[in-house]
Design a protein around this motif. Structure first.
Motif, short mmCIF file in Angstrom:
data_model
loop_
_atom_site.label_atom_id
_atom_site.label_comp_id
_atom_site.label_asym_id
_atom_site.label_seq_id
_atom_site.Cartn_x
_atom_site.Cartn_y
_atom_site.Cartn_z
N GLU A 24 0.83 -1.21 0.00
CA GLU A 24 0.00 0.00 0.00
C GLU A 24 0.86 1.26 0.00
OE1 GLU A 24 -2.36 -0.78 3.43
OE2 GLU A 24 -3.99 -1.75 2.28
N SER A 25 1.99 1.21 0.70
CA SER A 25 2.89 2.36 0.73
C SER A 25 3.45 2.64 -0.66
CB SER A 25 4.04 2.10 1.71
OG SER A 25 4.99 3.14 1.68
N LEU A 26 3.83 1.59 -1.39
CA LEU A 26 4.34 1.78 -2.74
C LEU A 26 3.25 2.33 -3.66
CD1 LEU A 26 6.51 -1.45 -3.17
CD2 LEU A 26 7.35 0.91 -3.22
N LEU A 27 2.05 1.81 -3.53
CA LEU A 27 0.95 2.32 -4.36
C LEU A 27 0.61 3.77 -4.03
CD1 LEU A 27 -1.40 -0.79 -4.47
CD2 LEU A 27 -0.27 0.28 -6.42
N HIS A 28 0.77 4.15 -2.77
CA HIS A 28 0.52 5.54 -2.39
C HIS A 28 1.58 6.47 -2.97
CE1 HIS A 28 -0.85 8.91 0.04
NE2 HIS A 28 0.41 9.10 0.43
N ARG A 29 2.81 6.01 -2.98
CA ARG A 29 3.91 6.83 -3.51
C ARG A 29 3.87 6.90 -5.03
NH1 ARG A 29 9.11 4.09 -1.46
NH2 ARG A 29 10.08 5.75 -2.69
N PHE A 30 3.41 5.83 -5.66
CA PHE A 30 3.36 5.76 -7.13
C PHE A 30 1.95 5.35 -7.52
CE2 PHE A 30 7.56 4.42 -5.61
CZ PHE A 30 8.35 5.44 -6.13
N PRO A 31 1.01 6.28 -7.51
CA PRO A 31 -0.41 5.94 -7.65
C PRO A 31 -0.86 5.61 -9.06
CG PRO A 31 -0.14 8.31 -7.40
CD PRO A 31 1.22 7.70 -7.20
N GLY A 32 0.02 5.70 -10.04
CA GLY A 32 -0.42 5.47 -11.41
C GLY A 32 -0.84 4.04 -11.67
N SER A 33 0.02 3.08 -11.32
CA SER A 33 -0.25 1.68 -11.65
C SER A 33 0.82 0.81 -11.01
CB SER A 33 -0.24 1.48 -13.17
OG SER A 33 -0.16 0.12 -13.50
N PRO A 34 0.52 -0.47 -10.71
CA PRO A 34 1.56 -1.39 -10.26
C PRO A 34 2.66 -1.60 -11.29
CG PRO A 34 -0.61 -2.28 -9.79
CD PRO A 34 -0.82 -1.08 -10.67
N ALA A 35 2.37 -1.24 -12.55
CA ALA A 35 3.37 -1.40 -13.61
C ALA A 35 4.24 -0.15 -13.78
CB ALA A 35 2.68 -1.72 -14.92
N ASP A 36 4.05 0.86 -12.94
CA ASP A 36 4.85 2.08 -13.02
C ASP A 36 6.33 1.74 -12.88
OD1 ASP A 36 6.22 4.49 -12.49
OD2 ASP A 36 4.48 5.37 -11.51
N PRO A 37 7.18 2.12 -13.85
CA PRO A 37 8.60 1.80 -13.75
C PRO A 37 9.25 2.32 -12.47
CG PRO A 37 8.07 2.56 -15.97
CD PRO A 37 6.85 2.79 -15.13
N LYS A 38 8.76 3.44 -11.95
CA LYS A 38 9.32 3.97 -10.71
C LYS A 38 8.99 3.06 -9.54
CE LYS A 38 9.16 8.81 -12.21
NZ LYS A 38 8.58 10.15 -11.93
N LEU A 39 7.77 2.52 -9.52
CA LEU A 39 7.41 1.57 -8.47
C LEU A 39 8.26 0.31 -8.60
CD1 LEU A 39 3.83 0.61 -7.30
CD2 LEU A 39 5.52 -1.16 -7.77
N LEU A 40 8.40 -0.19 -9.81
CA LEU A 40 9.19 -1.40 -10.02
C LEU A 40 10.63 -1.20 -9.56
CD1 LEU A 40 7.88 -2.39 -13.58
CD2 LEU A 40 7.27 -3.47 -11.40
N ALA A 41 11.17 -0.01 -9.81
CA ALA A 41 12.55 0.27 -9.41
C ALA A 41 12.73 0.27 -7.90
CB ALA A 41 13.00 1.60 -10.00
N GLU A 42 11.65 0.52 -7.17
CA GLU A 42 11.71 0.57 -5.71
C GLU A 42 11.56 -0.80 -5.07
OE1 GLU A 42 12.21 3.12 -3.44
OE2 GLU A 42 12.93 4.18 -5.22
N LEU A 43 11.20 -1.82 -5.85
CA LEU A 43 10.94 -3.14 -5.28
C LEU A 43 12.13 -3.71 -4.51
CD1 LEU A 43 8.89 -4.88 -8.13
CD2 LEU A 43 8.06 -4.25 -5.85
N PRO A 44 13.37 -3.64 -5.02
CA PRO A 44 14.47 -4.24 -4.26
C PRO A 44 14.64 -3.63 -2.87
CG PRO A 44 15.15 -3.83 -6.52
CD PRO A 44 13.83 -3.14 -6.34
N SER A 45 14.57 -2.31 -2.77
CA SER A 45 14.75 -1.68 -1.47
C SER A 45 13.56 -1.96 -0.55
CB SER A 45 14.98 -0.17 -1.62
OG SER A 45 13.88 0.44 -2.29
N ALA A 46 12.35 -1.96 -1.12
CA ALA A 46 11.17 -2.26 -0.31
C ALA A 46 11.21 -3.71 0.18
CB ALA A 46 9.90 -2.01 -1.12
N ALA A 47 11.64 -4.62 -0.67
CA ALA A 47 11.75 -6.02 -0.25
C ALA A 47 12.84 -6.20 0.80
CB ALA A 47 12.03 -6.90 -1.47
N ALA A 48 13.95 -5.49 0.63
CA ALA A 48 15.05 -5.61 1.59
C ALA A 48 14.65 -5.10 2.97
CB ALA A 48 16.26 -4.84 1.09
N ALA A 49 13.67 -4.20 3.04
CA ALA A 49 13.24 -3.64 4.32
C ALA A 49 12.27 -4.55 5.06
CB ALA A 49 12.59 -2.28 4.09
#
Length: 329
Positions: A24-49
């Motif tokens: 939900e935090s990622l979707l709030h930061r990048f509200p366009g779509s789950p396919a947003d390249p910016k959201l995808l780029a954040e996945l490694p750091s979000a997963a590491a946390a």
């Protein structure tokens, strides 16, 4: 077969809530779509946390058969909305589950997509679709979806496949069978280890099926450094081109995979994790209602860096012109 007959890894309520909050935090930061390249780029750091408990549940597939069921995710059926009638009309329905699945995928490896399938989405909606009932694709319903390696036609196919259940009111079973459980003689292994037949692209890849390049033969089974491995899709393998002995060996492999097959009736919030190098999967037939209540899965594909399961010759395959996309570098 109930999931109790398979290896099960359970997320605690706290860990399930942690995953949802991160999504939900990622979707709030990048509200366009789950396919947003910016959201995808954040996945490694979000997963590491994510906490060690979540990471432990998503450790590599270490079961002998190459599959397990992850349980504990919560699905709000009322908030989900109706099951889409086609993947293209799903839009961002169930977007939070897309991102949860992407986070799970990022913990296991690197999420993959296909330029020529479902518009390059990294999470696919698997729903029964009118007019596709008898195809050998995830959109079918009334026929047995034959056990197969996912995207077997391509050298860049996923190492892992994640099938997350959002809705399954009729307890439709996903089938799974591991090469590590079959009994196949040395002569059959040798025959099927020869690259005699190609595997053609399935109906989900219109551009690949029109590719002008000559189909390249590939082996069906082989011994990797970690044990027997397979690449199997009988619905798209032109067996009539093979010799009698090869066809007989292929039939024995097919029979053995049927013998060891298990039926997994996923419930909402459960994720079937399949090692695509060891396990073929399919689905039993069912009657689609097309009333918004049908079975609905979400699927993601994962590359595992450093895997040793693929023959070196695969790097020379053309892949029928299909391009594999990675969620991040």
């Amino acid at each position: 077969m109930p999931t109790g007959a398979l290896p099960v890894r359970s997320l605690s309520p706290a860990h399930a809530a942690e995953l949802r909050t991160a999504a939900e935090s990622l979707l709030h930061r990048f509200p366009g779509s789950p396919a947003d390249p910016k959201l995808l780029a954040e996945l490694p750091s979000a997963a590491a946390a994510l906490s060690d408990g979540v990471r432990h549940a998503c450790r590599p597939v270490d079961t002998p058969d190459g599959l397990f069921v992850l349980t504990g995710l919560e699905v709000d059926d009322a908030a989900l909305g109706p099951t889409p009638g086609h993947w293209s009309t799903a839009g961002d329905a169930g977007a939070v589950y897309d991102v949860v699945l992407l986070l799970l995928s990022a913990l296991m490896g690197v999420p993959l997509a296909w330029e020529g399938q479902q518009e390059g989405r990294f999470v696919h909606n698997i729903v029964p679709t009118p007019g596709h009932e008898e195809e050998q694709t995830g959109a079918s319903s009334s026929v047995l979806l034959s056990p197969h390696t996912e995207d077997a036609f391509h050298p860049g196919r996923a190492h892992l496949l994640l099938l997350a259940c959002l809705r399954n009111p009729d307890a439709v079973a996903t089938t799974a069978a591991s090469i590590r459980q079959v009994r196949l003689g040395d002569a059959d292994m040798a025959l099927l280890g020869r690259p005699e037949l190609p595997i053609l692209p399935d109906d989900a890849y219109a551009e690949a099926r029109a590719y002008a390049g000559h189909p390249q033969p590939v082996p069906t089974v082989w011994q990797s450094p970690d044990g027997p491995t397979l690449r199997f899709d009988p619905a798209y393998t032109p067996l009539e081109r093979a010799g009698k002995e090869h066809r007989a060996a292929y039939a024995r492999l097919t029979d053995e995979l049927s013998r060891v097959s298990v039926a997994v009736r996923l419930e909402p919030g459960q994720v079937l994790v399949v090692d695509n190098d060891l396990v073929v999967h399919g689905r039993v037939p069912f009657k689609a209602r097309y009333d918004g209540t049908d079975r609905w899965l979400k699927r993601s594909s994962v590359r595992v860096p450093g895997r040793r399961t693929r023959p070196a010759a695969e790097r020379f395959e053309h892949g029928y012109g299909q391009k594999v996309l990675e969620a991040y570098a």
